[in-house]
Design an enzyme around this catalytic site. Structure first.
Site, PDB file in Angstrom:
ATOM      1  N   GLU A  35       0.828  -1.193   0.000  1.00 56.56           N
ATOM      2  CA  GLU A  35       0.000   0.000   0.000  1.00 56.56           C
ATOM      3  C   GLU A  35       0.869   1.252   0.000  1.00 56.56           C
ATOM      4  O   GLU A  35       1.991   1.235   0.489  1.00 56.56           O
ATOM      5  CB  GLU A  35      -0.894   0.009   1.246  1.00 56.56           C
TER       6      GLU A  35
ATOM      7  N   GLU B  67      -9.005   5.138   4.043  1.00 58.47           N
ATOM      8  CA  GLU B  67      -9.220   4.236   5.179  1.00 58.47           C
ATOM      9  C   GLU B  67      -9.176   5.041   6.465  1.00 58.47           C
ATOM     10  O   GLU B  67      -8.353   5.947   6.620  1.00 58.47           O
ATOM     11  CB  GLU B  67      -8.142   3.153   5.199  1.00 58.47           C
TER      12      GLU B  67
END
Length: 420
Positions: A219, A332
């Protein structure tokens, strides 16, 4: 009688002194453990740069960086650059109010010598904020839930039951169904508010593979994480895990694994400038690509070949050593006050505005691209959107006009009228 009282008093004094001594011994052990951890993380520097934002950037010999302490990398031969140029495309469709940015504050104060890489120094107070030394720099384990069943947004498979105890909430654009060896996108940079000391919020890209309860993930993007960094700045980050965040991986270079090669770009440092509602919009180009000759996954922050930061070695992974099977773009939020409230956390995602407010208000990701084994950079053939908490954080893939490419918007304020 007096002798008995005296003896009892002496015994009590001995117990108290013993407890104090044990407490001091425990403190010494903890302090020693902290010092050992700092020594492992902060390698001897050739030069150090004091950034005006308060960070210290250590210029570390590229061959002595923390990555090579990882057991799987003891005999790893550093790869200085990808073995081939990844395909690119010329993108000139941004409007005048949208600008690419790769400015890191520390760069104003100096540069690292040749043969070294810039690594943000970890300080004792950073470690003391962590729940434990073992958990420093890590995400909490990802409990199987909607996040591991996101393929239902594409109606490809029927999802298992959803576990509502998950504390990592995302709003996302997703593609599945192929083997992916790269993904990229220009991520809108904001500075969303973080509510609780342990909360964090991101704008990022994920590449994943493996089973939902034990997936592997790499990520990158931006993050606001006061527990890890000690402030509320928007910072560049990278992350990896081999087991759904249970025991492996970390942010940036807070553990062994990621190999840095770029002498000018550092992980975990603040980004400037930031987008403002109704004002100029700033983007950071983020790309993650696999070198099919070595299996290593390269991180690129920028549009040029020279903008590679470094790579995650193939040896760190199982499933991802071959390819990714899922790519996501979005944001997120982590908080202990999600999915269990009220009250819900007030930590924002993206700009803090919902996706439906569109350009100039909501956070966006433009020029979404994947690379598969055709080695062509292209918009995904199949995409879907979703959110783990749609009344708190939303996702929208919006087509601005006829023949125009979709723009992905995401985000939200957290706690509010629709999110209790």
């Amino acid at each position: 009688m007096e002798k008995r009282v005296t003896m009892l008093s002496l015994l009590m004094a001995v117990f108290v002194l013993s407890d104090v001594a044990d407490g001091k011994a425990t403190a010494r052990v903890t302090l020693s453990g902290t010092d050992r951890k700092l020594k492992l993380l902060n390698k001897p520097s050739v030069e150090s740069i004091n950034s005006e934002d308060g960070d210290i950037i250590d210029c570390i010999d590229i061959n002595k960086q923390p990555a090579f302490d990882h057991p799987a990398l003891r005999n790893h031969k550093i790869q200085m650059r990808p073995s081939f140029d990844h395909p690119t495309e010329k993108l000139d469709t941004r409007n005048e109010s949208s600008q690419l940015v790769i400015q890191q504050t520390w760069q104003k104060s100096g540069t690292c010598p040749e043969g070294t890489v810039p690594i943000r120094r970890i300080r004792k107070q950073d470690l003391l904020r962590a729940a434990s030394l073992e958990q420093f720099g890590t995400k909490p384990p990802n409990i199987p839930s909607a996040a591991s069943n996101k393929t239902d947004t594409l109606n490809i498979i029927s999802p298992p039951s959803i576990n509502n105890t998950k504390l990592q909430i995302s709003a996302f654009l997703i593609t599945v169904g192929y083997n992916y060896i790269g993904a990229q996108g220009d991520i809108n940079i904001w500075n969303p508010a973080v509510d609780l000391p342990d909360d964090y919020t991101t704008g990022q890209i994920w590449l994943k593979s493996g089973p939902g309860d034990n997936f592997e993930s790499i990520e990158a993007g931006w993050v606001v994480n006061p527990k890890l960094y000690g402030d509320h700045a928007t910072r560049l980050f990278a992350y990896w895990t081999k087991d759904a965040y249970k025991t492996t991986g970390c942010f940036d270079i807070t553990c062994t694994g990621f190999v840095q090669t770029n002498p000018k770009l550092a992980l975990g440092v603040p980004l400037q400038p930031l987008s403002t509602s109704g004002g100029p919009q700033y983007f950071i180009p983020v790309g993650i690509y696999q070198d099919t000759n070595t299996g290593n996954w390269w991180l690129k922050i920028g549009q040029n070949y020279k903008d590679v930061v470094g790579y995650w070695p193939k040896e760190l992974f199982g499933y991802l050593s071959h390819s990714a099977t899922m790519v996501e773009w979005g944001g997120e939020v982590y908080s202990t006050n999600v999915k269990k409230g009220p009250p819900h956390t007030k930590t924002q995602m993206g700009s803090g505005s919902i996706a439906q407010t569109l350009e100039g208000s909501a956070a966006s990701i433009v020029h979404v691209r994947i690379i598969d084994y055709s080695l062509q950079v292209k918009y995904p053939e199949w995409v879907g959107t979703g959110s783990d908490e749609q009344y708190c954080y939303s996702a929208l893939n919006y087509v601005p006009g006829y023949m125009a490419e979709p723009v992905f918007y995401f985000g939200g304020p957290g706690q509010g009228p629709q999110c209790k």
